[in-house]
Design an enzyme around this catalytic site. Structure first.
Site, PDB file in Angstrom:
ATOM      1  N   HIS A  63       0.905  -1.345   0.081  1.00 49.93           N
ATOM      2  CA  HIS A  63      -0.269   0.323   0.071  1.00 49.93           C
ATOM      3  C   HIS A  63       0.942   1.082   0.410  1.00 49.93           C
ATOM      4  O   HIS A  63       2.207   1.216   0.244  1.00 49.93           O
ATOM      5  CB  HIS A  63      -1.306   0.244   1.215  1.00 49.93           C
ATOM      6  CG  HIS A  63      -0.405  -0.137   2.487  1.00 49.93           C
ATOM      7  ND1 HIS A  63       0.360  -1.071   3.070  1.00 49.93           N
ATOM      8  CD2 HIS A  63      -0.476   0.933   3.754  1.00 49.93           C
ATOM      9  CE1 HIS A  63       0.930  -0.754   4.336  1.00 49.93           C
ATOM     10  NE2 HIS A  63       0.272   0.210   4.794  1.00 49.93           N
ATOM     11  N   HIS A  65       0.892   4.377   1.611  1.00 46.41           N
ATOM     12  CA  HIS A  65       1.861   4.802   3.309  1.00 46.41           C
ATOM     13  C   HIS A  65       3.820   4.455   3.379  1.00 46.41           C
ATOM     14  O   HIS A  65       3.834   4.210   2.616  1.00 46.41           O
ATOM     15  CB  HIS A  65       1.320   3.787   4.610  1.00 46.41           C
ATOM     16  CG  HIS A  65       0.169   4.728   4.657  1.00 46.41           C
ATOM     17  ND1 HIS A  65      -0.848   3.714   6.188  1.00 46.41           N
ATOM     18  CD2 HIS A  65      -0.707   5.609   4.785  1.00 46.41           C
ATOM     19  CE1 HIS A  65      -2.256   3.873   6.074  1.00 46.41           C
ATOM     20  NE2 HIS A  65      -2.502   5.791   5.236  1.00 46.41           N
ATOM     21  N   ASP A  67       5.748   4.488   5.373  1.00 50.45           N
ATOM     22  CA  ASP A  67       6.884   3.696   5.975  1.00 50.45           C
ATOM     23  C   ASP A  67       6.677   2.377   4.608  1.00 50.45           C
ATOM     24  O   ASP A  67       7.327   1.442   5.285  1.00 50.45           O
ATOM     25  CB  ASP A  67       6.139   3.564   7.262  1.00 50.45           C
ATOM     26  CG  ASP A  67       4.381   2.449   7.226  1.00 50.45           C
ATOM     27  OD1 ASP A  67       4.255   3.233   6.631  1.00 50.45           O
ATOM     28  OD2 ASP A  67       4.405   2.268   7.671  1.00 50.45           O
ATOM     29  N   HIS A  68       5.631   2.236   3.875  1.00 46.08           N
ATOM     30  CA  HIS A  68       6.160   1.373   3.412  1.00 46.08           C
ATOM     31  C   HIS A  68       6.179   1.648   1.404  1.00 46.08           C
ATOM     32  O   HIS A  68       7.573   1.061   0.722  1.00 46.08           O
ATOM     33  CB  HIS A  68       4.677   0.458   2.851  1.00 46.08           C
ATOM     34  CG  HIS A  68       3.852  -0.160   4.162  1.00 46.08           C
ATOM     35  ND1 HIS A  68       3.834  -1.464   4.046  1.00 46.08           N
ATOM     36  CD2 HIS A  68       4.118   0.265   5.458  1.00 46.08           C
ATOM     37  CE1 HIS A  68       3.809  -1.568   5.587  1.00 46.08           C
ATOM     38  NE2 HIS A  68       3.461  -0.792   5.901  1.00 46.08           N
ATOM     39  N   HIS A 140      -7.557  -2.067   5.082  1.00 46.59           N
ATOM     40  CA  HIS A 140      -7.070  -0.838   6.147  1.00 46.59           C
ATOM     41  C   HIS A 140      -7.735   0.286   6.439  1.00 46.59           C
ATOM     42  O   HIS A 140      -8.414   0.609   5.986  1.00 46.59           O
ATOM     43  CB  HIS A 140      -5.617  -0.936   5.693  1.00 46.59           C
ATOM     44  CG  HIS A 140      -4.498  -0.286   6.241  1.00 46.59           C
ATOM     45  ND1 HIS A 140      -4.712   0.092   7.651  1.00 46.59           N
ATOM     46  CD2 HIS A 140      -3.068   0.723   5.745  1.00 46.59           C
ATOM     47  CE1 HIS A 140      -3.293   0.552   7.922  1.00 46.59           C
ATOM     48  NE2 HIS A 140      -2.528   1.396   6.336  1.00 46.59           N
ATOM     49  N   ASP A 211      -0.573  -3.687   5.830  1.00 45.83           N
ATOM     50  CA  ASP A 211      -1.329  -3.603   6.849  1.00 45.83           C
ATOM     51  C   ASP A 211      -2.652  -3.535   7.006  1.00 45.83           C
ATOM     52  O   ASP A 211      -3.552  -3.859   5.798  1.00 45.83           O
ATOM     53  CB  ASP A 211      -1.035  -2.095   6.846  1.00 45.83           C
ATOM     54  CG  ASP A 211       0.507  -1.247   7.723  1.00 45.83           C
ATOM     55  OD1 ASP A 211       1.144  -2.894   7.995  1.00 45.83           O
ATOM     56  OD2 ASP A 211       0.194  -0.710   7.641  1.00 45.83           O
ATOM     57  N   HIS A 269       6.228  -5.343  11.809  1.00 48.21           N
ATOM     58  CA  HIS A 269       4.773  -4.054  11.450  1.00 48.21           C
ATOM     59  C   HIS A 269       5.113  -3.807  13.603  1.00 48.21           C
ATOM     60  O   HIS A 269       3.885  -3.605  13.655  1.00 48.21           O
ATOM     61  CB  HIS A 269       3.818  -4.157  10.763  1.00 48.21           C
ATOM     62  CG  HIS A 269       3.611  -2.642  10.520  1.00 48.21           C
ATOM     63  ND1 HIS A 269       2.672  -1.383  11.113  1.00 48.21           N
ATOM     64  CD2 HIS A 269       3.809  -1.877   9.599  1.00 48.21           C
ATOM     65  CE1 HIS A 269       2.843  -1.201  10.745  1.00 48.21           C
ATOM     66  NE2 HIS A 269       2.986  -0.334   9.607  1.00 48.21           N
TER      67      HIS A 269
END
Length: 315
Positions: A63, A65, A67-68, A140, A211, A269
């Site tokens: 996805h 976001h 942090d990915h 999510h 997530d 995570h």
């Protein structure tokens, strides 16, 4: 087949955990690596290993976001500097192509290799004679995918003692038998490949989930998996908070593994609120998984063995 965790943290980097990224080492199977997510500072972890960036063949993004994906443009550029020339394919949700193309354009980054970007929908996103990769939407706060990687069954191996007893000479005939063909020897005897090879070996199944809240899609992707990699951002005391932010608890990750009949569960995570001292308690919260459970650490790897077992190692 090996899994190497390059980043196991949640949201933002901490002293001990960088943000999400997992390398799947398929050198023995196809001479390449696959990446799952590419969080900030992933490259810093990668250079602490022996893995070569130019060997990354595919990147699967769960996805969008930060942090990915915040490490993705930098990695794509570095792969050029490090001699990458083979095509690289990125798979991910809608918007991943705009993010990559815009980042490369505005930074003036030139790639020395063909880059293919595929925005995916639920279903099979990659298939060849070795692997099938299926994706499905999880639950999510933005669209987030989980991936199910299925290795095709491996052919049986030649039973060399039996081959020698039958007097098969070394050379091309052995290769034909290994491929399951029927051959004829000079003395007229007919030998079937199926009579001198072992049974096919079951391919491995790996589930890597983005997530997500606890959901049925996670279970479907994890059915009979040898390893399930599942996020576990919160503990039981923060179950409501997990649901509100689209995340799972350690216990919920264990429930997914248990209902799916998975053989191993690796939680990742991990929120920065948890320290090493918390880990025995968190492992205990996964006690209902019905299989061995692990909490991933940065630069910790797992080798997936043919008999369905796994062994851990450090980079």
């Amino acid at each position: 087949m090996e899994l190497m965790f390059l980043g196991t943290g949640a949201g933002m980097p901490s002293r001990t955990r960088h943000t999400s990224s997992i390398l799947l080492n398929l050198v023995e199977e196809r001479g390449t690596y696959w990446l799952f997510d590419c969080g900030e500072a992933m490259q810093h972890r990668l250079i602490e290993t022996s893995y070569k960036p130019r060997r990354v063949e595919k990147i699967f993004i769960t996805h969008l976001h930060g942090d990915h994906i915040f490490g993705l443009p930098g990695f794509l550029g570095s792969r050029s500097f490090l001699g990458g020339t083979e095509e690289l394919t990125v798979y991910g949700p809608a918007g991943i192509e705009e993010y990559i193309r815009t980042s490369l354009r505005l930074s003036g980054t030139h790639l020395t290799y063909p880059l293919s970007i595929r925005e995916i929908q639920p279903g099979i996103v990659f298939e060849d004679e070795q692997f099938v990769v299926e994706a499905d939407l999880l639950e999510h706060v933005i669209p987030s995918f989980g991936y199910r990687i299925v290795q095709e069954d491996l052919p049986g191996t030649l039973l060399m003692e039996k081959v020698r007893e039958l007097g098969v000479p070394k050379g091309p005939l052995l290769g034909r038998l290994k491929n399951g063909e029927t051959i004829q020897l000079e003395d007229g005897r007919i030998i079937k490949g199926t009579d001198v090879t072992s049974s096919p070996q079951r391919g491995l199944i790996l589930s890597i989930l983005g997530d997500t809240r606890f959901c049925e899609a996670s279970i479907r992707l994890a059915i009979d998996a040898d390893v399930v990699v599942h996020e576990a951002t919160f503990d039981d005391t923060n179950k409501k908070l997990a649901g509100a932010y689209g995340h799972s608890t350690f216990r919920q990750a264990a429930t997914v593994a248990q209902r799916a009949g998975a053989k191993h569960l690796i939680a990742t995570h991990i929120s920065a609120r948890f320290t090493k001292e918390d880990e025995p308690r968190l492992v205990a919260e996964m006690g209902d998984a019905g299989c061995p459970v692990f909490i991933a650490q940065d630069l910790q790897g797992y080798q997936l063995l043919r008999d369905g077992s796994i062994t851990s190692f450090t980079a």
